[in-house]
Structures are given as C-alpha cells and as structure tokens.
Scaffold this active site. Structure first.
Site, PDB file in Angstrom:
ATOM      1  N   ILE A 113     115.145 -12.880  58.430  1.00 46.95           N
ATOM      2  CA  ILE A 113     113.875 -12.688  57.715  1.00 46.95           C
ATOM      3  C   ILE A 113     113.641 -13.833  56.716  1.00 46.95           C
ATOM      4  O   ILE A 113     114.461 -14.067  55.831  1.00 46.95           O
ATOM      5  CB  ILE A 113     113.890 -11.344  56.955  1.00 46.95           C
ATOM      6  CG1 ILE A 113     114.033 -10.183  57.950  1.00 46.95           C
ATOM      7  CG2 ILE A 113     112.626 -11.171  56.119  1.00 46.95           C
ATOM      8  CD1 ILE A 113     114.311  -8.863  57.307  1.00 46.95           C
TER       9      ILE A 113
ATOM     10  N   ASP B 152      71.614 -16.652  54.342  1.00 50.83           N
ATOM     11  CA  ASP B 152      70.339 -16.222  53.790  1.00 50.83           C
ATOM     12  C   ASP B 152      69.446 -17.457  53.693  1.00 50.83           C
ATOM     13  O   ASP B 152      69.946 -18.571  53.518  1.00 50.83           O
ATOM     14  CB  ASP B 152      70.583 -15.605  52.410  1.00 50.83           C
ATOM     15  CG  ASP B 152      69.313 -15.094  51.771  1.00 50.83           C
ATOM     16  OD1 ASP B 152      68.512 -14.472  52.469  1.00 50.83           O
ATOM     17  OD2 ASP B 152      69.127 -15.327  50.560  1.00 50.83           O
TER      18      ASP B 152
END
Length: 884
Positions: free
Chosen positions: A282, A326
């Site tokens: 890990i 927009d």
C-alpha cells in the site's frame, strides 16, 4: 400557474382586498401555516461523521488491520506511525468537505431584511421573513422584491432579473397581461415579480403568491439540496486503484499464511511478515502526495486568475470534453452596446466606419437628450439601453456635459408599454425642441417628415419601407432597435401635442456583444477536442446570433428552447442532445436537465455562469465555474472553480493546466506503484525462497512515507507539455495503467525487487553467511537488511528520473530541467545518510553502517534500473524510426 390568471382572480384566491391588505391576525395565521419567508438548507453532517466517512476506504481498512496486528505484536512505534498516516489522510478529506456545499448559505443571504407591504389599510415596512401569501407588496425604483408576486399594478415598471433569467436587459412588467400558455418561459412571465430581482424604474404593487422554498429562488435551493455531487474522474480512479491494491494486499497476505504454514514458520514471525507485506503493498503517502500535487496546481492556477475550491477539480479540468457556458457576462460583455446606426445616409458600424457625419451626431444628440440615465467615469446608472446611448455619444466625441448644460429639459412624457415611446421638451438658446425615442414601428407612425442629408423632406411609404426593412435586418442579427425623431416648436406645448408630426432622424441597433478574446479561445478548445455549448435564458434568435459570431453554432437548427425541451422525454432529449449547441430561453431546471443529459452520454461536463439561475447546474456539472467579478455569491458557492477576471478564455488556460497536472499525477502514481511493487517482490520472493524478511515494517514505512514521497511530489511539479492542447481529451474511464504504463510498472517493480534481493544476499555473504542458513547472527541479519534497505532506496530515487517522459531520454529532456526532482533525489540520499549515520536512529531502524565496498555495490545496483530504462528507450526510438 399564477401568470395564467388575471390579477382579480389571484386576489380572490388569496382572499385579500388590495386596498386594505391582510390584517395582522390573518398574517400571523398564514405565517404559522406557510412558515417563514426564508430558504432552508439540508442538515449538515457533523465533523465526526465527516471524519468517519473518510475512513470508508479499502486501503484504510487494511492499514487499520495492520495497526491491530502491530499492537498485538508489541510493535507500538509501527502502530503509531500507521495511525498517524490514516489520520492525516482523513483530516485532509474533512477540510475539503467543509469547504464544499455552501451554496444554500449564500442563497439565504438573498432574503432581504425589510419589505414594504400594505396591511390593515396602511403601508409599512416589515421583516421580509414575515411576508406571507396574500400580502400586498409595494414596489418602487431600487427596491428588491422579497417574495414571488403576481403584479396587480404597474406603471413603467422595469425589473432586473438577470441573475435569475440570464437576460442583460431589464424586463418590462405589465400587470394587465395574462399568459394562457402554461409553458411560458420564466423570462417571459411579465406579470410576475420574483424574489431577489431588483426594480430598476417605475413603480407597482403585487400580491405575494410564493414565499421561502415555494419561490423560484426556493426551487433553485431545492435542486441544490437534492443534487448528489458525483465523484471526479480522479477520485474514481484513486478509489478503484485503492480497491485493487487492497485486494492484492489481502491475497498476498493470505498467500503468506499458506506458505508460512507449509514451511513451519513461527506464528509471530508470520504476523510481522504479513504486516510488512501489507505496508509494502500500500502506498500510504499516495493520497497526501496527490493532494500536494493538486495544491501546487491550485497555486499555479491562482496566478492565472483562477481560484479552485476543490482540489480534485483541477484534474477534472484536464478530462473535460464539453464546456457549457452561460451567455450573458460570460461569453458576452454584459453591457448593451450600440453597434449599428441607420439614417437615410445609410447603415454605419460604430466601431469601423467613418462616424463623423453631422446627421449621425445629431441622432446621438437626440438620443442623449431623450434619456434619463447617467454615465460618469465609465460607471453608469439607469436603464442599460440608455447607458448604451450615452456611450455611443462618447464614441462620437460629443461633450455630454456641455450638451446637457446648454439644453434645459422643461417637460417630458415618460415611457410606457402602450406607446413604447419617451419624449422630452428641451430649451436651447431660447428655442424649444421636442425629442422622441422608442420602438421604430410606433415612432414611424407619428412622423410626417424625415431627415435626408441634413434636409427635411416628406416621409413617404418608400422611406417607411426602407426603415422597417433595415429594422428587420437588425432584428435578424439579434440587434435591439430604437428610433429617434424631433420637431421644433414655438414655446412649451402640452404633452398630448409632443408626439405628433415629428421628423424622423434615424435609428440604432444594439446588442450585448461577445467578449473580444472569446472566439479564439473557443477555437483553441475545439482543436483540443473540447466543444463549447451556450446555455442561456435569453431569446433564441439573440442567443444564436452570438453563438454564430463565436463559432459555437452554424445554423439555427442547432438551437433549441426550454419549451421545446419540455416536449421531449428525458431519454429522447439525451439521445438528441448531440444535435444542439445553443439552448435558449431555459429555466434553472432546464439547465440541470441539459447537464445531466450530456453526462448520461459519457461526457465530462463543465458549466460556467454567474447568476442565481446558474447555481443548480453549476452544482450538477462535473466542474462548475463561476465568475468572480459579476458572479453572485450563490453561483460562487455552488461552483468548484471561480474565474477572478470573468474571462471565458481563462477556462481554456485552466484546461491546459489541468491536462498537464493529470499527466504529472499519473507520473507520481506510476512511480509509487512501481516502488511498492519492488517492495512486494522483495518480501514475497524472500518468503517463497525461505529467507527471513529482507525489510521490516518500520523501514518500509520510512521508504513509503519519506524517500518515495519526495520524488513523487517533485514529479508532480514537472514542467508542462506545451503540445498538450493538441491532444484529444482522455476517456473518463481511462486507467492510470493505460498506454503502456502497466508494463512500465511490472518491469520496473520486478527489476527493483530483484536488485534488492541481490543486495540482501550480498549482505549475508560478506559476513560469511547466506540467507538459507538457519542460524544467522542478529548483527549479520541487520547488515543484510541494511544493504537491501539502501539499494531499494537508491534504486527508487534514481529511477524516478525515468518517469519524466515515456519515450524521450532523460538527457534530451535535461536532467536539471526539473530542479525539484534533482533536489528531491539529493535530499532523499541525504536522509538515508542521516538514518544510517546517527546512532539512535540507526538503532531504531535496526541498521548497520556498510563498508566502502558495500557502498560501491549499493550505488552500482542503484543506478542499474535507470541505465536499463535508457537503453530500452533508445531501442524503442530506433524501432519507431524504422517503422516510419
């Protein structure tokens, strides 16, 4: 649908007399029934719950298991270190979650403290939270509407609804209108007033029909509350990687148990070996390293007018293939601008043509003298249309201050929606002149003459047709037209006589124009495989006109309105979404529907905006981008990223930065996984052979958290590739191990593991033993582990140079072109010397000082992976040249 009912019908439904209003007792009763006029936010998670949520991760579960085992075995130092790693990662996650999800708090700030109402027959101010359905709300210029209302009276009433509808021009309101079409768009409901909108001019009154969460703003708050933010591509990849690594760690640990039992090993040794392998498998520092690399990217972006609120949004930028923008204020300048003028001399473009004619200047003078707006030092107050007329005068070098001082207004006929005209009487040098401006169709009917080359001639039907044809042409270009006329009179006249037998001067066409730099940015994005779509509350023709100028759309068929969207099922709309580039006359709900449809087709979607109406879609998009200057607090809070310069082009720069950041994150991840695989190979190979563990958990944690992390962070700071915008966006589901990275990990990991095993064997051999011996003295075992520890670290540090480019030699890139990486390698080697040189630390890590010959072997083995990688790249380049 209040807009489809007459004012009288609504008043009857609300059981209120507009002349008296509600009684205090009735208002209190309704307050108890409907609740306070405020927005509600969903219940927040506690900090403890946020912290526990961060622990729901495969890697964390395995590390927690390792903690339990190490405590059971009495290895308390290892347990504390692993717990520290877990807590740091969880703490970073909590900080990010606290920063997110504040959109409702910003919306709540839009509920205003005071409202003017009529109650008990008296007009008085009350707290806006106490407004209830049925209250009669009084409106005047400058007042903010505190609830949704059905207008019952309107006198020249104009309301700025831009933050809600996206329209740059104030909406003209008319209480007498009734909209029979139940699908009338939000911006076309001219008989309603909405919470948070601002009265710009005129006066009126209305009956409250919606408060709190039952307003249009409340609907937006509800959408934001219900929206579940999806994970970013990076978060998905890291989760998947963590799960896979966790499964591998479990499988390997089970394998160890089986092998160890078959070999008859000691139970305690078996447990410690399991912990070592879990730690080796890990990459404990991965989450922190990715966070650091992203934070570096955030810092760099902040220097380029971009504020990132969520770290993982940086990488998402690099995956984008659609920008939903927009229109108003993002693609356009959010200010009305006169672009075209027409007199019988012809059509003139203000910015490009010769604008010095007397007739044109007289047209501008007439417009200025029939306007109420003010403009000083670039700051305008009043109607945006009239401000545009004043700016036109400035461009034509008209001294407005002198003009206004020498022309005294003595009377006026204010604009109203029936006449669509405004007239003034002005006195100049003892002479009175009437100026009248308004809709060209209405104005032309009250004119009898027209100016032509400075002379007054009779207005013929041919003249009228010419004007109306030009007006139609301007309208087709989405220009808003406005005409102006005049007449000289003998002294002051009655208002009724002002708008008769006028002399037509000309007309102007105006529009909220595109930003200058946007077109080039849209093209750059297109070349990089990123499409730009326009989503706006404005009219279809206006939206398409801007879109065609910017290269977003080529034909009107690529446009669709909110009303047309409503006629399609969600599935049908999602299937057709690729046919459209312009979405006009849409509501906040439509914007969310559009973003969801795009995402359902596998797109990674960005939404940009600045208004309250943009907040839900900003929240729904993979990455929401708000404007920093013109953006509302609501939009900023709902977004993942804020542009401090309100410039669409900055988004394209951010995409470029995002792509390079992802490449650097991938380098860091692949480097860490390669290093961890080398560690796993070392431990597993020793176990299978029957040797003792070449490395202990403490040494592995040191490598994973310190010596591996330094080069990984430095790789995250690698200079960007200037050609990255020539590439297409990578697929959203592309693995870290795509494009040959998996082979790189396997070859590199096995090579490093093999060299570490050789070093471990040499450490025993130098002292006259070998790892197969049953009884090896503790100091010899520690010496052999020191050799393995040092070779593993040197291999990993030096090999990090190979990850900078998949094909190019490190010598062609330049070893020192990433000074951070060179510094990380030097610092990593220095830390190794500290660990092995300071007696207390050396003892804690169970290490021995190597002799001179051993140091030579350490560095010889340490540079081997890099040298073999360079030889491999050389053969690949030679092969590619032959193929080409």
């Amino acid at each position: 649908m209040w807009f489809s009912k007459s004012a009288e019908a609504v008043l009857n439904e609300q059981s209120v007399d507009p002349a008296i209003g509600l009684s205090d007792a009735e208002a209190l009763s309704r307050l108890n029934k409907y609740g306070a006029n405020k927005l509600l936010a969903k219940k927040k998670k506690s900090l403890l719950l946020m912290f526990l949520t961060q622990l729901k991760n495969w890697l964390i579960y395995i590390l927690l298991s390792a903690v339990i085992i190490t405590i059971f075995m009495g290895e308390y130092v290892d347990a504390v270190i692993i717990l520290l790693v877990i807590n740091i990662n969880a703490f970073l996650g909590v900080i990010q979650e606290v920063k997110a999800g504040k959109a409702i708090e910003a919306l709540q700030k839009l509920t205003f403290p005071k409202a003017l109402v009529r109650r008990n027959g008296e007009v008085k101010e009350i707290d806006s939270e106490k407004l209830v359905p049925g209250d009669i709300l009084i409106l005047d210029a400058g007042r903010i509407i505190s609830a949704d209302i059905r207008l019952i009276e309107s006198v020249n009433l104009h309301v700025d609804e831009s933050s809600l509808t996206g329209e740059s021009v104030a909406s003209e309101k008319d209480a007498s209108l009734i909209h029979s079409d139940l699908k009338t768009a939000l911006g076309d409901r001219n008989n309603l007033g909405f919470m948070s909108s601002i009265v710009t001019s005129g006066r009126g009154s209305g009956v409250v029909v919606g408060t709190g969460m039952n307003t249009e703003i409340g609907k937006i708050a509800s959408i934001i509350n219900k929206e579940v933010k999806s994970k970013t591509p990076l978060e998905i990849r890291l989760d998947k990687l963590g799960k896979n690594l966790g499964i591998i760690a479990i499988v390997v640990c089970v394998l160890i148990f089986i092998i160890a039992m078959l070999q008859g090993r000691d139970l305690a040794e078996m447990f410690l070996m399991s912990v070592s392998l879990a730690v080796a498998a890990i990459p404990e520092g991965l989450a922190a390293i990715v966070a650091v690399v992203l934070a570096i990217g955030v810092t760099n972006l902040s220097k380029k007018n971009t504020i990132i609120k969520k770290l993982s949004a940086v990488e998402t930028l690099g995956s984008l293939n659609i920008i939903c923008s927009d229109k108003t204020g993002t693609l356009t300048q959010n200010k009305m601008t006169v672009t075209t003028c027409f007199t019988l001399e012809g059509v003139l473009q203000i910015e490009t043509d010769n604008t010095s004619s007397d007739e044109l200047k007289f047209l501008a003078k007439a417009m200025i003298l029939s306007s109420d707006a003010n403009l000083d030092n670039g700051e305008g107050t009043g109607d945006p249309t009239e401000i545009a007329l004043l700016v036109m005068g400035d461009k034509l070098d008209i001294d407005r201050k002198t003009l206004l001082n020498s022309n005294k207004r003595i009377d006026e006929a204010a604009f109203d929606s029936d006449r669509k005209l405004m007239s003034t009487q002005v006195e100049e040098n003892g002479k009175v002149t009437v100026y009248c401006k308004g809709a060209i169709g209405n104005l032309i009917e009250i004119c009898t003459q027209v100016l032509d080359g400075g002379k007054t001639i009779p207005l013929t039907e041919a003249h009228k047709k010419t004007y109306l044809d030009v007006a139609i042409t301007m309208s087709d270009q989405a220009l808003r037209t406005l005409g102006v006329a005049f007449k000289q009179v003998n002294g002051e006249i009655e208002n009724a006589e002002m708008e008769k037998e006028l002399i037509l001067i000309g007309m102007v066409g105006m529009i909220d124009p595109p930003r200058v730099e946007v077109k080039e940015s849209i093209l750059k994005a297109k070349n990089a495989g990123v499409a730009t779509l326009m989503i706006t509350g404005d009219h279809k023709n206006t939206a398409f006109a801007i879109a065609s100028q910017l290269g977003i759309a080529e034909k009107i068929e690529q446009s669709i309105t909110g009303q047309e969207i409503d006629e399609l099922t969600d599935q049908a709309f999602a299937e057709k979404i690729d046919n459209y580039s312009v979405f006009a006359r849409v509501s906040p709900e439509h914007k969310v529907k559009i973003v969801r449809a795009l995402k359902s087709q596998g797109n990674i979607v960005s939404m940009t905006g600045d208004g309250v109406n943009d907040a839900p879609s900003l929240n729904t998009a993979d990455i929401g981008v708000a404007m920093g200057i013109t953006g509302t607090d609501v939009a900023k809070s709902a977004s993942d990223m804020i542009l401090t310069d309100d410039n669409f082009s900055t988004i394209v720069l951010a995409i470029e930065q995002g792509r390079n950041i992802y490449k650097n994150i991938k380098k860091s991840v692949i480097f860490l996984i390669t290093c961890n695989l080398g560690e796993v190979v070392t431990i597993l190979a020793a176990l299978i052979i029957g040797w003792k563990a070449p490395l202990i958990a403490t040494q592995l944690l040191w490598i994973n958290l310190i010596t591996d992390s330094l080069p990984a962070i430095a790789l995250g700071m690698d200079p960007g590739n200037p050609d990255v915008m020539k590439e297409k966006p990578r697929p959203a589901n592309e693995s870290f191990f795509a494009n040959g990275a998996a082979m790189h990990v396997l070859l590199g990991g096995f090579l490093i593991g093999t060299l570490t095993i050789i070093a471990y064997f040499y450490g025993d051999y130098e002292h006259g033993y070998n790892p197969f011996d049953k009884q090896v003295p503790q100091n010899t075992l520690e010496y052999a582990r020191t050799m393995a520890f040092m070779v593993l670290v040197v291999c990993q540090l030096v090999y990090s140079l190979a990850f900078r480019n998949e094909r190019k030699s490190i010598f062609s890139i330049g070893i020192f072109s990433n000074k951070y990486l060179v510094g990380a390698i030097i610092l990593g080697l220095a830390l190794q010397l500290v660990v092995i040189g300071i007696p207390a630390i050396k003892s804690a890590f169970h290490l021995q000082m190597p002799d001179a010959k051993a140091w030579g072997i350490i560095f010889a083995l340490g540079i081997t992976p890099l040298l073999l990688n360079e030889i491999f790249k050389l053969f690949v380049r030679i092969w590619n040249k032959k193929e080409n």
